[in-house]
Design an enzyme around this catalytic site. Structure first.
Site, PDB file in Angstrom:
ATOM      1  N   GLY A  11       0.845  -1.205   0.000  1.00  0.00           N
ATOM      2  CA  GLY A  11       0.000   0.000   0.000  1.00  0.00           C
ATOM      3  C   GLY A  11       0.870   1.241   0.000  1.00  0.00           C
ATOM      4  O   GLY A  11       0.581   2.235   0.658  1.00  0.00           O
ATOM      5  N   GLY A  14      -0.526   4.769  -0.422  1.00  0.00           N
ATOM      6  CA  GLY A  14      -1.615   5.183   0.476  1.00  0.00           C
ATOM      7  C   GLY A  14      -1.197   6.297   1.421  1.00  0.00           C
ATOM      8  O   GLY A  14      -0.044   6.740   1.431  1.00  0.00           O
ATOM      9  N   GLN A  15      -2.166   6.717   2.204  1.00  0.00           N
ATOM     10  CA  GLN A  15      -1.975   7.843   3.140  1.00  0.00           C
ATOM     11  C   GLN A  15      -0.942   7.575   4.210  1.00  0.00           C
ATOM     12  O   GLN A  15      -0.115   8.423   4.528  1.00  0.00           O
ATOM     13  CB  GLN A  15      -3.296   8.046   3.892  1.00  0.00           C
ATOM     14  CG  GLN A  15      -4.289   8.888   3.216  1.00  0.00           C
ATOM     15  CD  GLN A  15      -4.926   9.723   4.322  1.00  0.00           C
ATOM     16  OE1 GLN A  15      -4.350  10.722   4.753  1.00  0.00           O
ATOM     17  NE2 GLN A  15      -6.063   9.284   4.814  1.00  0.00           N
ATOM     18  N   ARG A  92     -13.323  -0.537   4.453  1.00  0.00           N
ATOM     19  CA  ARG A  92     -14.727  -0.925   4.469  1.00  0.00           C
ATOM     20  C   ARG A  92     -15.531   0.054   3.596  1.00  0.00           C
ATOM     21  O   ARG A  92     -15.497   1.256   3.806  1.00  0.00           O
ATOM     22  CB  ARG A  92     -15.271  -0.889   5.898  1.00  0.00           C
ATOM     23  CG  ARG A  92     -16.610  -1.599   5.976  1.00  0.00           C
ATOM     24  CD  ARG A  92     -17.379  -1.279   7.228  1.00  0.00           C
ATOM     25  NE  ARG A  92     -16.678  -1.642   8.445  1.00  0.00           N
ATOM     26  CZ  ARG A  92     -17.260  -2.255   9.479  1.00  0.00           C
ATOM     27  NH1 ARG A  92     -18.515  -2.607   9.409  1.00  0.00           N
ATOM     28  NH2 ARG A  92     -16.579  -2.488  10.571  1.00  0.00           N
ATOM     29  N   ARG A  98     -18.815  -6.242   8.460  1.00  0.00           N
ATOM     30  CA  ARG A  98     -17.485  -6.564   9.005  1.00  0.00           C
ATOM     31  C   ARG A  98     -16.966  -7.903   8.452  1.00  0.00           C
ATOM     32  O   ARG A  98     -15.796  -8.038   8.139  1.00  0.00           O
ATOM     33  CB  ARG A  98     -17.587  -6.622  10.536  1.00  0.00           C
ATOM     34  CG  ARG A  98     -16.238  -6.675  11.201  1.00  0.00           C
ATOM     35  CD  ARG A  98     -16.348  -6.509  12.698  1.00  0.00           C
ATOM     36  NE  ARG A  98     -15.056  -6.791  13.302  1.00  0.00           N
ATOM     37  CZ  ARG A  98     -14.096  -5.889  13.460  1.00  0.00           C
ATOM     38  NH1 ARG A  98     -14.281  -4.656  13.073  1.00  0.00           N
ATOM     39  NH2 ARG A  98     -12.941  -6.223  14.004  1.00  0.00           N
ATOM     40  N   GLY A 130      -2.741  -2.826   8.159  1.00  0.00           N
ATOM     41  CA  GLY A 130      -4.038  -2.825   7.467  1.00  0.00           C
ATOM     42  C   GLY A 130      -5.093  -3.562   8.271  1.00  0.00           C
ATOM     43  O   GLY A 130      -4.831  -4.629   8.821  1.00  0.00           O
ATOM     44  N   ASN A 131      -6.272  -2.982   8.345  1.00  0.00           N
ATOM     45  CA  ASN A 131      -7.335  -3.559   9.184  1.00  0.00           C
ATOM     46  C   ASN A 131      -8.181  -4.610   8.475  1.00  0.00           C
ATOM     47  O   ASN A 131      -8.283  -4.562   7.263  1.00  0.00           O
ATOM     48  CB  ASN A 131      -8.249  -2.423   9.655  1.00  0.00           C
ATOM     49  CG  ASN A 131      -7.642  -1.735  10.851  1.00  0.00           C
ATOM     50  OD1 ASN A 131      -7.148  -2.390  11.757  1.00  0.00           O
ATOM     51  ND2 ASN A 131      -7.658  -0.416  10.836  1.00  0.00           N
ATOM     52  N   ASP A 159      -2.622   2.813  19.569  1.00  0.00           N
ATOM     53  CA  ASP A 159      -3.532   2.806  20.726  1.00  0.00           C
ATOM     54  C   ASP A 159      -2.739   3.064  22.012  1.00  0.00           C
ATOM     55  O   ASP A 159      -3.169   3.817  22.885  1.00  0.00           O
ATOM     56  CB  ASP A 159      -4.260   1.458  20.800  1.00  0.00           C
ATOM     57  CG  ASP A 159      -4.891   1.102  19.466  1.00  0.00           C
ATOM     58  OD1 ASP A 159      -5.703   1.900  18.974  1.00  0.00           O
ATOM     59  OD2 ASP A 159      -4.541   0.054  18.890  1.00  0.00           O
ATOM     60  N   HIS A 187      -7.015  -4.550  17.937  1.00  0.00           N
ATOM     61  CA  HIS A 187      -6.985  -3.145  17.492  1.00  0.00           C
ATOM     62  C   HIS A 187      -8.371  -2.829  16.928  1.00  0.00           C
ATOM     63  O   HIS A 187      -8.609  -2.877  15.725  1.00  0.00           O
ATOM     64  CB  HIS A 187      -5.912  -2.940  16.419  1.00  0.00           C
ATOM     65  CG  HIS A 187      -6.030  -1.587  15.765  1.00  0.00           C
ATOM     66  ND1 HIS A 187      -5.823  -0.417  16.447  1.00  0.00           N
ATOM     67  CD2 HIS A 187      -6.373  -1.222  14.502  1.00  0.00           C
ATOM     68  CE1 HIS A 187      -6.025   0.609  15.632  1.00  0.00           C
ATOM     69  NE2 HIS A 187      -6.368   0.141  14.449  1.00  0.00           N
TER      70      HIS A 187
HETATM   71  P1  NDP Z   1      -4.288   4.192   4.618  1.00  0.00           P
HETATM   72  O1  NDP Z   1      -2.863   4.231   4.207  1.00  0.00           O
HETATM   73  O2  NDP Z   1      -4.887   5.392   5.270  1.00  0.00           O
HETATM   74  O3  NDP Z   1      -4.574   2.932   5.576  1.00  0.00           O
HETATM   75  C1  NDP Z   1      -4.104   1.648   5.244  1.00  0.00           C
HETATM   76  C2  NDP Z   1      -4.653   0.642   6.221  1.00  0.00           C
HETATM   77  O4  NDP Z   1      -4.200   0.932   7.524  1.00  0.00           O
HETATM   78  C3  NDP Z   1      -6.179   0.611   6.304  1.00  0.00           C
HETATM   79  O5  NDP Z   1      -6.590  -0.745   6.332  1.00  0.00           O
HETATM   80  C4  NDP Z   1      -6.442   1.269   7.619  1.00  0.00           C
HETATM   81  O6  NDP Z   1      -7.622   0.748   8.213  1.00  0.00           O
HETATM   82  C5  NDP Z   1      -5.263   0.785   8.417  1.00  0.00           C
HETATM   83  N1  NDP Z   1      -5.060   1.414   9.695  1.00  0.00           N
HETATM   84  C6  NDP Z   1      -4.644   0.739  10.797  1.00  0.00           C
HETATM   85  N2  NDP Z   1      -4.571   1.516  11.846  1.00  0.00           N
HETATM   86  C7  NDP Z   1      -4.957   2.711  11.437  1.00  0.00           C
HETATM   87  C8  NDP Z   1      -5.114   3.926  12.109  1.00  0.00           C
HETATM   88  N3  NDP Z   1      -4.891   4.039  13.390  1.00  0.00           N
HETATM   89  N4  NDP Z   1      -5.507   4.988  11.418  1.00  0.00           N
HETATM   90  C9  NDP Z   1      -5.766   4.865  10.106  1.00  0.00           C
HETATM   91  N5  NDP Z   1      -5.653   3.720   9.414  1.00  0.00           N
HETATM   92  C10 NDP Z   1      -5.265   2.661  10.085  1.00  0.00           C
HETATM   93  O7  NDP Z   1      -5.205   3.805   3.393  1.00  0.00           O
HETATM   94  P2  NDP Z   1      -5.210   4.322   1.917  1.00  0.00           P
HETATM   95  O8  NDP Z   1      -6.531   3.889   1.377  1.00  0.00           O
HETATM   96  O9  NDP Z   1      -4.743   5.733   1.806  1.00  0.00           O
HETATM   97  O10 NDP Z   1      -4.078   3.456   1.247  1.00  0.00           O
HETATM   98  C11 NDP Z   1      -4.145   2.098   1.131  1.00  0.00           C
HETATM   99  C12 NDP Z   1      -3.298   1.725  -0.055  1.00  0.00           C
HETATM  100  O11 NDP Z   1      -3.224   0.327  -0.065  1.00  0.00           O
HETATM  101  C13 NDP Z   1      -3.888   2.163  -1.393  1.00  0.00           C
HETATM  102  O12 NDP Z   1      -2.883   2.816  -2.116  1.00  0.00           O
HETATM  103  C14 NDP Z   1      -4.265   0.853  -2.078  1.00  0.00           C
HETATM  104  O13 NDP Z   1      -4.035   0.881  -3.463  1.00  0.00           O
HETATM  105  C15 NDP Z   1      -3.329  -0.092  -1.396  1.00  0.00           C
HETATM  106  N6  NDP Z   1      -3.740  -1.481  -1.352  1.00  0.00           N
HETATM  107  C16 NDP Z   1      -2.777  -2.345  -1.681  1.00  0.00           C
HETATM  108  C17 NDP Z   1      -3.015  -3.666  -1.700  1.00  0.00           C
HETATM  109  C18 NDP Z   1      -1.919  -4.535  -2.133  1.00  0.00           C
HETATM  110  O14 NDP Z   1      -0.816  -4.052  -2.212  1.00  0.00           O
HETATM  111  N7  NDP Z   1      -2.191  -5.791  -2.387  1.00  0.00           N
HETATM  112  C19 NDP Z   1      -4.314  -4.212  -1.317  1.00  0.00           C
HETATM  113  C20 NDP Z   1      -5.265  -3.224  -0.922  1.00  0.00           C
HETATM  114  C21 NDP Z   1      -4.957  -1.884  -0.919  1.00  0.00           C
HETATM  115  P3  NDP Z   1      -9.009   1.557   8.207  1.00  0.00           P
HETATM  116  O15 NDP Z   1      -9.296   1.878   6.764  1.00  0.00           O
HETATM  117  O16 NDP Z   1      -9.952   0.592   8.819  1.00  0.00           O
HETATM  118  O17 NDP Z   1      -8.776   2.764   9.041  1.00  0.00           O
END
Ligand code: NDP
Length: 325
Positions: A11, A14-15, A92, A98, A130-131, A159, A187
């Protein structure tokens, strides 16, 4: 100079990764003398965005960064890695239950566990962010029978940090005055932040705050902090999650001294938690190994909350059992 180590992050576009990658590349996670090769995984649709992130990392000209490998292929991503931070997961969506989330991510983490099993270094340290993180880590661990189960962990450090900061604010102290904080369990909103053993500048935390604050303020605030940030910021926490991921791996690799941290790890049966469940415990770490803090007295209040979060984890485990059959 040490040999470079390969660090995989999924990921990558991602953020969370947007804050995490820059800090890892700067040496904040594995030390200022440890060269790094980043292995970044993304889904095909996000590879272009990932290139943009890599361009920014290049533009930092980090002395420790030897290379960036980008791919949507698990073999390329996990070959020879010594650290794997599994951040990417499907969020989600509207109307998603869930259980749907568990199963969609179950598929991702089964494949990633298998690929780690086949291609990663035998001592790879895995952190799932990832959750649903604990159960995703459980699935990856079960899908990697040739690796030591102890190397699969999930993140409850955010946490833990949230609990430290809430207690510091309440008691007018510095977070560095606070020792022996514990987060038990999943978590999720059932997690149990526990200050029964915590000290603030050497004094028992429970003597400084009243039970009413613990029950009605502290515990729910820590449990619901993620939702509160989404409400205020319009987006989920990302920089704090990235920093917690960095601290989890840094402390696992570099040691905690006698300071306690919380890590979700495969239970060894301590405190009556069923063996193999990925449950958050208080741990200390040394020489790349963690040990559960033993011998804590668990009162009735704590036991009820530890049981509730255990039950949720057992339900999650049972919901994905057929994926692992
Ligand atoms: P984020 O980077 O914001 O978050 C990624 C994961 O971290 C989510 O499951 C999020 O869960 C989890 N997480 C765990 N703890 C926390 C926390 N305290 N606060 C926030 N998030 C937390 O998600 P993005 O959508 O910005 O980025 C995800 C990236 O992953 C995307 O670029 C997507 O393309 C990629 N991806 C890659 C995959 C792969 O490589 N096979 C598969 C799926 C996605 P929650 O959303 O429940 O907060």
């Amino acid at each position: 100079m040490k040999q470079p180590v390969r660090v995989a992050i999924t990921g990558g576009a991602g953020q969370i990764s947007y804050s995490l990658l820059f800090r890892i590349a700067s040496g904040e996670m594995l030390g200022a003398d440890q060269p790094i090769i980043l292995h970044l995984l993304e889904m095909p649709v996000a590879l272009e965005a990932l290139k943009g992130v890599a361009m920014e990392i290049d533009d930092c000209a980090y002395p420790l960064l030897h290379d960036i490998v980008m791919s949507d292929d698990l073999k390329v991503t996990f070959t020879d890695v010594e650290y794997a931070l599994l951040v990417g997961a499907t969020p989600r969506g509207p109307g998603m239950e869930r259980n749907d989330l568990l199963r969609i991510n179950g598929d991702i983490f089964t494949k990633q566990g298998k690929a780690l099993n086949d291609y990663a270094k035998r001592n790879v340290k895995v952190l799932v962010v990832g959750n649903p993180a604990n159960t995703n880590a459980y699935i990856a661990m079960k899908s990697a029978p040739d690796l030591d189960a102890k190397n699969f962990t999930a993140m409850t450090r955010l946490d833990h940090n949230r609990a430290l900061s809430q207690l510091a604010a309440k008691t007018g102290s510095r977070v560095t005055d606070i020792k022996k904080m514990v987060v038990w369990g999943n978590h999720s909103a059932t997690q149990y932040p526990d200050i029964s053993h915590t000290t603030v500048a050497g004094k028992a935390a429970k003597e400084l705050v009243d039970q009413e604050w613990i029950v009605n303020d502290f515990i729910p605030t820590v449990q619901q902090r993620g939702a509160a940030i989404i409400k205020a910021r319009g987006k989920s926490s990302a920089a704090s999650a990235g920093y917690a991921a960095l601290e989890h791996v840094r402390d696992w690799a570099m040691g905690t001294g006698d300071n306690w941290v919380s890590m979700a790890i495969p239970s060894d049966g301590s405190y009556g938690i069923p063996e193999g469940l990925i449950y958050s415990f208080p741990v200390t770490t040394k020489d790349g190994e963690y040990s559960i803090v033993q011998g804590l007295e668990i009162d009735e209040f704590s036991r009820a909350r530890m049981d509730a979060t255990q039950k949720e984890l057992e339900q999650e485990r049972d919901a994905v059992a057929d994926l692992l059959a």
